[in-house]
Write a protein that holds these residues in place. Structure first.
Motif, short mmCIF file in Angstrom:
data_model
loop_
_atom_site.label_atom_id
_atom_site.label_comp_id
_atom_site.label_asym_id
_atom_site.label_seq_id
_atom_site.Cartn_x
_atom_site.Cartn_y
_atom_site.Cartn_z
N SER A 267 0.82 -1.21 0.00
CA SER A 267 0.00 0.00 0.00
C SER A 267 0.85 1.26 0.00
O SER A 267 1.81 1.38 0.77
N ASP A 268 0.48 2.13 -0.90
CA ASP A 268 1.09 3.46 -1.04
C ASP A 268 2.61 3.39 -1.06
O ASP A 268 3.30 4.14 -0.38
N LEU A 269 3.11 2.49 -1.88
CA LEU A 269 4.56 2.25 -1.91
C LEU A 269 5.25 3.29 -2.81
O LEU A 269 4.84 3.52 -3.95
N HIS A 270 6.29 3.88 -2.27
CA HIS A 270 7.10 4.83 -3.04
C HIS A 270 8.53 4.30 -3.11
O HIS A 270 9.15 4.07 -2.09
N VAL A 271 9.02 4.12 -4.32
CA VAL A 271 10.36 3.59 -4.52
C VAL A 271 11.06 4.46 -5.56
O VAL A 271 10.42 4.93 -6.51
N LEU A 272 12.34 4.67 -5.37
CA LEU A 272 13.11 5.44 -6.34
C LEU A 272 13.84 4.49 -7.29
O LEU A 272 14.19 3.37 -6.92
N ASP A 273 14.08 4.95 -8.51
CA ASP A 273 14.84 4.13 -9.45
C ASP A 273 16.34 4.41 -9.30
O ASP A 273 16.76 5.13 -8.41
N LEU A 277 15.04 8.94 -9.25
CA LEU A 277 13.74 9.51 -9.58
C LEU A 277 12.65 8.55 -9.13
O LEU A 277 12.88 7.35 -9.04
N PRO A 278 11.46 9.08 -8.83
CA PRO A 278 10.40 8.18 -8.35
C PRO A 278 10.05 7.14 -9.41
O PRO A 278 9.79 7.49 -10.56
N ALA A 279 10.07 5.87 -9.01
CA ALA A 279 9.70 4.80 -9.93
C ALA A 279 8.28 4.35 -9.65
O ALA A 279 7.50 4.11 -10.56
N THR A 280 7.95 4.21 -8.36
CA THR A 280 6.55 3.97 -8.03
C THR A 280 6.08 5.13 -7.18
O THR A 280 6.83 5.65 -6.35
N GLY A 302 7.82 1.23 -13.51
CA GLY A 302 7.97 0.97 -12.09
C GLY A 302 7.81 -0.48 -11.68
O GLY A 302 7.96 -0.80 -10.50
N GLN A 303 7.53 -1.36 -12.66
CA GLN A 303 7.32 -2.76 -12.30
C GLN A 303 8.57 -3.36 -11.67
O GLN A 303 8.51 -4.02 -10.64
N ARG A 304 9.70 -3.12 -12.33
CA ARG A 304 10.94 -3.71 -11.85
C ARG A 304 11.25 -3.25 -10.43
O ARG A 304 11.53 -4.04 -9.54
N GLU A 305 11.16 -1.93 -10.21
CA GLU A 305 11.50 -1.38 -8.91
C GLU A 305 10.53 -1.89 -7.84
O GLU A 305 10.93 -2.15 -6.71
#
Lengths: 556, 307
Positions: A267-273, A277-280, A302-305
């Motif tokens: 839920s509400d996941l934020h990941v950087l690449d 830069l934001p990926a998700t 953003g799938q990979r990240e």
């Protein structure tokens, strides 16, 4: 325009009796191919059928052992791309031959010997601008390649080829990096080229696109021509049979099971690449027992990240990931894996196996530190070998013995080995990223059946794939990712590929949604399990949102 | 004031061999080949330049021969890394050791014998009379002028000529170059040998202009500074000027500051510390990271037709 091209236009091209071997492997055998001006010829075949090899011969990158190429009835000798360019043959490779750090203009100027030695860009620019305008292709010539999208890069490649006066354009899997909408645009370009007397050879393993754009098709299997037809006269199923030697099953038998308890909840996941830069951006979804959730989307959304963050391979900025209700975000990979997560990684050679280790060693990776494979810092190699033997026979890995370096296996066998290793411990969640990429149809089918088997025996499966047919055939639900968020979740038994394609391109279609909602309203879909949920940024929510219950994973 | 001008004058001279060799290494690395053999190539250039000048009496002939020998010597690296596709680091290190050994062997009879003639300073008429600038840039030996002309030419060629685009593309994406019909192997060979020629010329400057004698190991680590400078310059000839002169200045300062009680060892570390500092500065900014990117395929073997 290009004075180095002294040859006249290609009216007719023929490849006769082409044979190409790599060592003992025959890549092409006695291949015959003919094409005339204005044709769009599809070259259809599975991965490894020899399509690209054949075209590399025509382009002069490889040299055939036997056979000849005739243009307008005369035998020509193509020893290098220089020759093929002189003969007005251009090729766009699957991996673009562009210099990322250079501008569009520099890329087009590269290797053009007709412009002045000094200040070549000055001479190239007006010609390129004229060409782009003719084709209606819009590209900023001063942008660097890395700043462009895949579709734009492809346009640069097309302009580059036509700039070189290519009459015959070979395109290797041109749509593999495009959204369905970019694909449409490409096809429009190809059609207008064909009207101008250009000839196109399209390498593809996708039946739909061959049927959509080509007027003729040649099918290759294991290096040989197994069929040739006008697309108007054949059915897709005929081509499929020619391509794989039997008909493919478009769906797989699945036990009739209701999804159970949620296993994975993101839920509400934020990941950087990698570039920071934001990926998700606030990614939310969940996967339940007895369920295969597919993640569709053009690569790079953003799938990979997201997968890496779930597996612990990448740290997340914020948001939560729970497995069996236990928070696992930013936990160590081993902790997560011991909680019951199996991972079939995207790049199997890099993250799936250690190529230089033996097959039996690879068979216990991730569990080598545990009983029964080791005790008190000592490995029990008899157990390890027994386990490897069991995997090899149980998962149809064909290998001379378990004592060969894993890198010596073929891609399909490596994938079966990884799959067997990950599944054999019956993980409650199995994540498979592009598990059938690059596999032949037989191996791919086997992999899919194994994923379904896992679902049927109570596991949750997260399948990330770019192959829509695969997702539709295997999944219980498909979540479409776009720019790091779930654009919508669809039920593959009710949705069409076009809908998913639009979601992949970030488009939420109003009328489609209305239709869908009426379907949902009619009670075809169980309540709380909507067939089609469009969420996007909240502003696109349908008026009658009461009938389309926004699913929990999107709303969260 | 006068002492400052003096330091600047000597800085330009001391920076010249660094500039020449760095320009050469930039060409080599732009083609995707890393050549760590600069120290060896410079040594071989220095000894051959000295011997030829000593026996013929012509420093110009010495320069020419050193340049050619440098190119020939570097072709070993080209053959090993391009044709045989061996590891570029190993081959480069071997080249350095081989070059130091050969130069020691060939130079043995000449140790302690000063050159009867050396490359004399040739002030450029009119230009050399400009106050300060004239003395700093236009009152030197021909090597200095040559290095400036070569540097400017290279900057221009990389940016504004067809050959420049081809060379830059080769290091970034050789397959793109190949698919446009160019011979990648040949481009790499030529680039490595240009690097060798420049290093050879730089060596000859040391033994026939900067000083007029041969001592074993007279390159004294300049070849390694060149490797650092190439990164410092971010593979751009324009920045190579800045780097070479700054580092040349550090060489000069070692002598100027020594009487003031500052250890020459500390000063000798300066070039390397500055390289680290520059990399840090670039590495910490986003824009810098993008620019710091080395040619993408630097150090990788290129196999024709592979994917």
């Amino acid at each position: 325009m290009d004075t180095s091209t002294t040859e006249r236009r290609i009216e007719h091209l023929e490849m006769r009796g082409i044979e190409k071997r790599f060592g003992t492997v025959v890549a092409n055998r006695d291949v015959h191919l003919e094409i005339s001006a204005g044709d769009i010829l599809g070259l259809l075949g599975e991965n490894g059928a020899g399509k690209t090899t054949l075209m590399n011969i025509l382009y002069g990158l490889y040299r055939q052992e036997e056979g000849s190429v005739l243009i307008n009835g005369e035998v020509v000798d193509i020893r290098s791309p220089k020759d093929s360019r002189r003969l007005r043959i251009g090729m766009i490779h699957q991996h673009f031959m562009l210099v990322d750090q250079h501008t569009v203009l520099e890329n087009i100027a590269l290797g053009d010997e007709t412009v002045p030695f000094f200040f070549p860009r000055r001479a190239v620019r007006p010609r390129v601008e004229a060409l782009a305008e003719d084709l209606g292709l819009d590209v900023d010539l001063d942008k660097k390649i890395y700043e462009l999208s895949a579709g734009e890069q492809q346009r640069v490649e097309i302009i580059k080829a036509l700039y070189r006066n290519a009459d015959l354009l070979i395109m290797d899997e041109p749509t593999s990096v495009l959204t369905p909408q970019e694909t449409e645009q490409l096809f429009a370009t190809l059609r207008s080229m064909s009207e101008n007397g250009h000839t196109v050879i399209l390498i593809s393993h996708k039946l739909e696109e061959i049927m959509a754009i080509c007027n003729r098709v040649i099918v290759l299997r294991k290096g040989e021509v197994t069929g040739e037809a006008n697309t108007a006269d054949v059915q897709k199923t005929d081509l499929a049979r020619m391509m794989i030697g039997r008909s493919i099953s478009s769906s797989y038998p699945k036990a009739d099971l209701e999804p159970g308890e949620p296993i994975l909840r993101v839920s509400d996941l934020h990941v950087l690449d990698d570039r920071g830069l934001p990926a998700t951006r606030g990614l939310s979804f969940e996967v339940c027992e007895n369920e295969i959730l597919g993640i569709a989307g053009v690569s790079g959304n953003g799938q990979r990240e997201a997968v890496q963050a779930i597996c612990g391979l990448r740290s997340s900025e914020s948001g939560s990931v729970t497995l069996h209700g236990e928070e696992i975000s930013n936990e160590a990979v081993r902790t997560i894996s011991d909680l019951g997560l199996g991972h079939v990684p995207e790049d199997r050679m890099v993250h799936g196996i250690v190529g230089n280790l033996f097959l039996f060693e690879n068979a216990v990776l991730k569990k080598h530190h545990q009983a029964p494979y080791s005790a008190h810092m000592r490995m029990d190699y008899r157990e390890v070998r027994d386990h490897a033997d069991a995997l090899v026979s149980g998962y149809q890995v064909s290998a001379p013995s378990v004592s060969v370096p894993a890198k010596n296996l073929s891609g399909g066998n490596i994938q079966k080995l990884i799959l067997g290793r990950e599944i054999s411990s019956a993980p409650s969640l199995l994540i498979a990223s592009h598990p059938t990429y690059g596999l032949d149809v037989g191996a791919a089918e086997y992999v899919r059946l194994q994923l379904i088997e896992r679902r049927d025996s109570g596991g949750a499966v997260l399948l990330v794939s770019e192959d829509l047919e695969e997702l539709f055939a295997v999944c219980d639900r498909i979540a479409v990712m776009f720019e790091g968020k779930v654009m919508g979740v669809v039920d593959p038994s009710l949705a069409t590929m076009e809908e998913v394609g639009l979601l992949m391109a970030g488009v939420v279609n109003e009328s489609e949604r209305a239709e869908r909602s009426s379907v949902a309203d009619a009670g075809i879909v169980d309540e709380g399990e909507p067939s089609f949920v469009a969420a996007a940024d909240g502003n696109a929510l349908p008026d009658d949102s009461a009938t389309i219950a926004t699913s929990a994973e999107v709303a969260e | 004031m006068d002492i400052v001008v003096n330091i600047l004058v000597r800085t330009v001279v001391a920076g010249t061999p660094l500039l020449l060799a760095t320009l050469g290494e930039i060409v080599t690395e732009r083609s995707g080949i890393l050549n760590l053999g600069v120290e060896g190539m410079m040594s071989v250039g220095a000894v051959t330049g000295f011997i030829v000048t000593f026996t013929s009496g012509s420093p110009w002939l010495g320069m020419l021969v050193a340049t050619l020998v440098g190119a020939a010597f570097s072709s070993i690296h080209a053959f090993v890394t391009i044709t045989l596709r061996a590891n570029q680091v190993v081959s480069g290190l071997a080249l350095t050791m081989l070059g130091l050994g050969i130069s020691g062997l060939w130079g043995k009879p000449y140790i302690g014998r000063p050159l009867p003639v050396k490359m004399e300073a040739a002030p450029i008429p009119l230009l050399s009379e400009i106050p300060v600038l004239g003395r700093v840039f236009f009152s030197h030996d021909p090597y200095v002028y040559l290095s400036i002309v070569l540097g400017v030419t290279m900057w221009f060629a990389l940016r504004y000529t067809r050959a420049g685009i081809t060379l830059r593309s080769t290091g970034e994406n050789p397959r793109a170059v190949e698919s446009q019909g160019a011979n990648v192997g040949l481009i790499k060979y030529v680039s490595v040998m240009i690097g060798g020629a420049f290093a050879g010329m730089a060596g000859a400057h040391l033994s026939t202009a900067y000083s007029r004698s041969w001592i074993e190991g007279m390159t004294s680590g300049r070849g390694w500074i060149v490797i650092a400078l190439t990164i410092f310059a971010l593979w751009e000839p324009s920045r190579a000027f800045l780097g070479a002169y700054v580092f040349g200045g550090v060489f000069v300062l070692q002598f100027v500051l020594q009487p003031l009680g500052i250890s020459p060892n500390i000063l000798a570390m300066l070039p390397y510390l500055m390289t680290v500092a520059i990399l840090l500065v670039y590495g910490l900014t986003k824009q810098g990271k993008r620019r710091m990117a080395a040619p993408q395929t630097l150090g990788e073997a290129y196999i024709r037709g592979s994917r």
